[in-house]
Scaffold this active site. Structure first.
Site, PDB file in Angstrom:
ATOM      1  N   CYS A   9       0.871  -1.179   0.000  1.00 25.43           N
ATOM      2  CA  CYS A   9       0.000   0.000   0.000  1.00 25.43           C
ATOM      3  C   CYS A   9       0.908   1.229   0.000  1.00 25.43           C
ATOM      4  O   CYS A   9       2.062   1.131  -0.411  1.00 25.43           O
ATOM      5  CB  CYS A   9      -1.005  -0.025   1.150  1.00 25.43           C
ATOM      6  SG  CYS A   9      -0.316   0.196   2.804  1.00 25.43           S
ATOM      7  N   ARG A  15      -3.381  -0.675   5.469  1.00 27.40           N
ATOM      8  CA  ARG A  15      -3.945  -1.766   4.665  1.00 27.40           C
ATOM      9  C   ARG A  15      -2.999  -2.947   4.487  1.00 27.40           C
ATOM     10  O   ARG A  15      -3.393  -4.096   4.701  1.00 27.40           O
ATOM     11  CB  ARG A  15      -4.374  -1.244   3.295  1.00 27.40           C
ATOM     12  CG  ARG A  15      -5.508  -0.227   3.379  1.00 27.40           C
ATOM     13  CD  ARG A  15      -5.763   0.439   2.051  1.00 27.40           C
ATOM     14  NE  ARG A  15      -4.653   1.335   1.718  1.00 27.40           N
ATOM     15  CZ  ARG A  15      -4.552   1.999   0.570  1.00 27.40           C
ATOM     16  NH1 ARG A  15      -5.476   1.857  -0.358  1.00 27.40           N
ATOM     17  NH2 ARG A  15      -3.540   2.813   0.346  1.00 27.40           N
ATOM     18  N   ASP A 119      -7.843   3.846   1.075  1.00 25.37           N
ATOM     19  CA  ASP A 119      -6.945   4.115   2.195  1.00 25.37           C
ATOM     20  C   ASP A 119      -7.720   4.752   3.342  1.00 25.37           C
ATOM     21  O   ASP A 119      -8.259   5.848   3.197  1.00 25.37           O
ATOM     22  CB  ASP A 119      -5.831   5.057   1.730  1.00 25.37           C
ATOM     23  CG  ASP A 119      -4.695   5.159   2.731  1.00 25.37           C
ATOM     24  OD1 ASP A 119      -4.830   4.631   3.858  1.00 25.37           O
ATOM     25  OD2 ASP A 119      -3.671   5.763   2.381  1.00 25.37           O
TER      26      ASP A 119
END
Length: 146
Positions: A9, A15, A119
């Site tokens: 990420c 994440r 996100d």
């Protein structure tokens, strides 16, 4: 075939650590790690997972203890057979860092309709819960494929 999997990420604090640890639970015989496209630029290298990411992961039986953010590099990419990114735009960012790795990179959400996993950084708990649900669905789909 895909024994070494890297989850990617942006900062490697929300994440990808959750995706990494969830996949490890589902695929205990695989070598799975995570990294961030901009960990260094964001001054997050060596940092633990975000506190809200830790809380949401823990509520879902995932322990992020010991996680440390690391920067994605071409050397790191070379060590993995499959690289899973959270958003379509991350494929381009990955290609900028390691053009040779583009052929082994796919979306984490590939098997759930090629969905991006948004996100949740610096957002509400609901945003983290939503991202977690997508990560769980996507990881379960990957576990079936692998």
């Amino acid at each position: 075939m895909f024994d070494n999997i890297l989850v990617v990420c942006v900062g490697n604090i929300c994440r990808s650590p959750i995706g990494e640890r969830y996949l490890k639970q589902r695929l205990p015989n695989k070598n799975i790690a995570s990294a961030g496209l901009a960990s260094k630029k964001s001054h997050l290298e060596g940092k633990p997972a975000d506190s809200m990411a830790q809380k949401v992961a823990q509520e879902n039986g995932i322990d992020l203890t010991g996680h440390q953010s690391q920067q994605l590099t071409s050397q790191l990419c070379a060590q993995y057979d499959l690289i899973l990114v959270m958003e379509k735009g991350h494929l381009n960012a990955l290609t900028d860092i390691a053009p040779e790795a583009r052929g082994k990179a796919m979306l984490f959400g590939q098997w759930i309709g090629q969905k991006d996993i948004p996100d949740p950084y610096k957002q509400s708990k609901e945003a983290f819960d939503f991202a977690y649900q997508l990560i769980e669905q996507a990881a379960d789909a990957w576990a079936k494929k692998l």
